[in-house]
Motif scaffolding. Sequence first.
Motif, short mmCIF file in Angstrom:
data_model
loop_
_atom_site.label_atom_id
_atom_site.label_comp_id
_atom_site.label_asym_id
_atom_site.label_seq_id
_atom_site.Cartn_x
_atom_site.Cartn_y
_atom_site.Cartn_z
N GLU A 1 1.44 4.40 -11.34
CA GLU A 1 1.42 4.57 -9.88
C GLU A 1 1.02 5.98 -9.48
O GLU A 1 0.31 6.19 -8.49
CB GLU A 1 2.80 4.21 -9.31
N LEU B 1 -2.72 6.14 -10.20
CA LEU B 1 -3.44 5.29 -9.24
C LEU B 1 -3.66 6.05 -7.94
O LEU B 1 -4.72 5.93 -7.31
CB LEU B 1 -2.65 4.01 -8.98
N SER B 2 -2.68 6.86 -7.54
CA SER B 2 -2.81 7.68 -6.34
C SER B 2 -3.93 8.70 -6.48
O SER B 2 -4.66 8.98 -5.54
CB SER B 2 -1.48 8.39 -6.06
N TYR C 1 -6.58 8.40 -8.65
CA TYR C 1 -7.84 7.65 -8.73
C TYR C 1 -8.29 7.18 -7.35
O TYR C 1 -9.48 7.11 -7.07
CB TYR C 1 -7.67 6.43 -9.65
N HIS C 2 -7.32 6.86 -6.49
CA HIS C 2 -7.64 6.33 -5.16
C HIS C 2 -8.48 7.32 -4.35
O HIS C 2 -9.25 6.91 -3.47
CB HIS C 2 -6.34 6.01 -4.41
N LYS C 3 -8.38 8.60 -4.65
CA LYS C 3 -9.12 9.62 -3.90
C LYS C 3 -10.43 10.02 -4.57
O LYS C 3 -11.15 10.90 -4.08
CB LYS C 3 -8.23 10.86 -3.72
N HIS D 1 -12.99 -0.38 -7.22
CA HIS D 1 -12.51 0.23 -5.98
C HIS D 1 -13.60 0.16 -4.92
O HIS D 1 -14.77 0.44 -5.18
CB HIS D 1 -12.13 1.69 -6.24
N ASP E 1 -10.75 -0.31 0.61
CA ASP E 1 -9.40 -0.25 0.04
C ASP E 1 -8.68 0.98 0.57
O ASP E 1 -8.65 2.04 -0.06
CB ASP E 1 -9.46 -0.19 -1.49
N THR E 2 -8.12 0.84 1.76
CA THR E 2 -7.45 1.99 2.40
C THR E 2 -6.09 2.26 1.78
O THR E 2 -5.60 3.38 1.84
CB THR E 2 -7.30 1.73 3.90
N GLU E 3 -5.48 1.24 1.19
CA GLU E 3 -4.18 1.40 0.55
C GLU E 3 -4.35 1.46 -0.96
O GLU E 3 -5.21 0.77 -1.53
CB GLU E 3 -3.24 0.25 0.92
N GLU E 4 -3.51 2.25 -1.62
CA GLU E 4 -3.61 2.39 -3.07
C GLU E 4 -3.34 1.08 -3.79
O GLU E 4 -3.98 0.77 -4.79
CB GLU E 4 -2.60 3.46 -3.54
N TYR F 1 -4.64 -3.04 -6.77
CA TYR F 1 -3.69 -3.65 -7.71
C TYR F 1 -3.44 -5.12 -7.35
O TYR F 1 -3.43 -5.99 -8.22
CB TYR F 1 -2.38 -2.86 -7.68
#
Length: 390
Positions: free
Chosen positions: A232, A235-236, A238-240, A346, A350-353, A357
């Motif tokens: 988690e 993932l935060s 990678y999300h950026k 991605h 995908d605005t939410e992390e 998933y």
Amino acid sequence: MIDLFYLVTIQLTAILIMIGTIVVNYGLKALLNKAKDSFVMRRRLFWMRIIMPLAAIIIMMLNLFKMNSYWVQLESVSIEVAMMLYFIMLLHDRIYVRINNVIIVISFIVTVLQNFGTFVTPQGQIRLFISCVGLTSVILINIFTFFRQTFVTQWGPRSYAFMVPYLILCWMMFMVDFRLTFGLFISQVLSSIFYMTIFLLLDRLIRQQWQLLSRFTNTDFLTGIGNRRAFEADLSVYHKKLVPWYLVMFDIDDFKKINDQYGHAMGDATLKMVSQIINDHIHTLQMEASFYRVGGEEFTLLFANVGSQRILNIISDIQNMVNQLSITNANGESIKVSLSIGVTQHAVTDTEELALYKRADKYLYQAKKSGKNLINYEGTNICSKNVDLK
């Protein structure tokens, strides 16, 4: 007896201060690594890392003014000199080096003013010259140490090759004081080396414990790979990312049957062997990839800077390697293992992390529902044998 009591008090105070400062520093360093995308948070943590060691040095300097014994004062300075050197080696920061140099210059000026009347003699002038050489050398070394990040906080010959000349130059700054005889000079250099050794040993011990704690909290106890907490957190990050990246989610088919039919020990062995095969394979790829166990028999992979065909090739190889795995129990029975896999890329939407998933989890469910041992890529089931391995 009173002098000895003060000396022991100073030493214990210094060790307690250093333990607290080192622990806090490693904690702040860990938070800095997690706050890569928050400029405000990084700035606050950065200043805290600078202020903590400076506060430790200032506390020791304040204790110095309480001492009536010259010998105890020298011991206090030995601790301060060791502290300054330790934090220069640890922080590698331009601002800290500058502040440290200011403290050194102020200490030198105070010592010069206290002994100003002695400079009329040739011996006093020689002592002043030696002190100026020491001051200039220490300042230059501090600056070069920042630009050449060669000297690190470690207990070994390499550190001592730097420490000993540096501490000799530090004490040369105080040769302007007539009370500092040659014998006291040598004893205080050795004393500073002793305190520096203690600080480096404390650093190594605390760093090892911190690494063990970090590994314990972010590592799956059974397989040794990243756990859900680590997943988690990453993932935060990678999300950026602005580069293409993928989330791969898979679990072991019919794992409950393995546990029920052959026992939990065999189930644990299966988890270990599958995770080892996958972990070894992604290490040989030498690419930006991270591997986690996020549930009982559920695993995830994060890939960055990779294309869709390359991802399919990698996942197909993993599935084929696991299919070839044969685990034998105590009764000689062979257990076949297979994986169902969900893969998604991605997207800007995908605005939410956790959106990625949830999508990968949906594709994984579709692969299992469609017969298992399948790869579901963005909603389409693919058999690993049909992947175009180019």
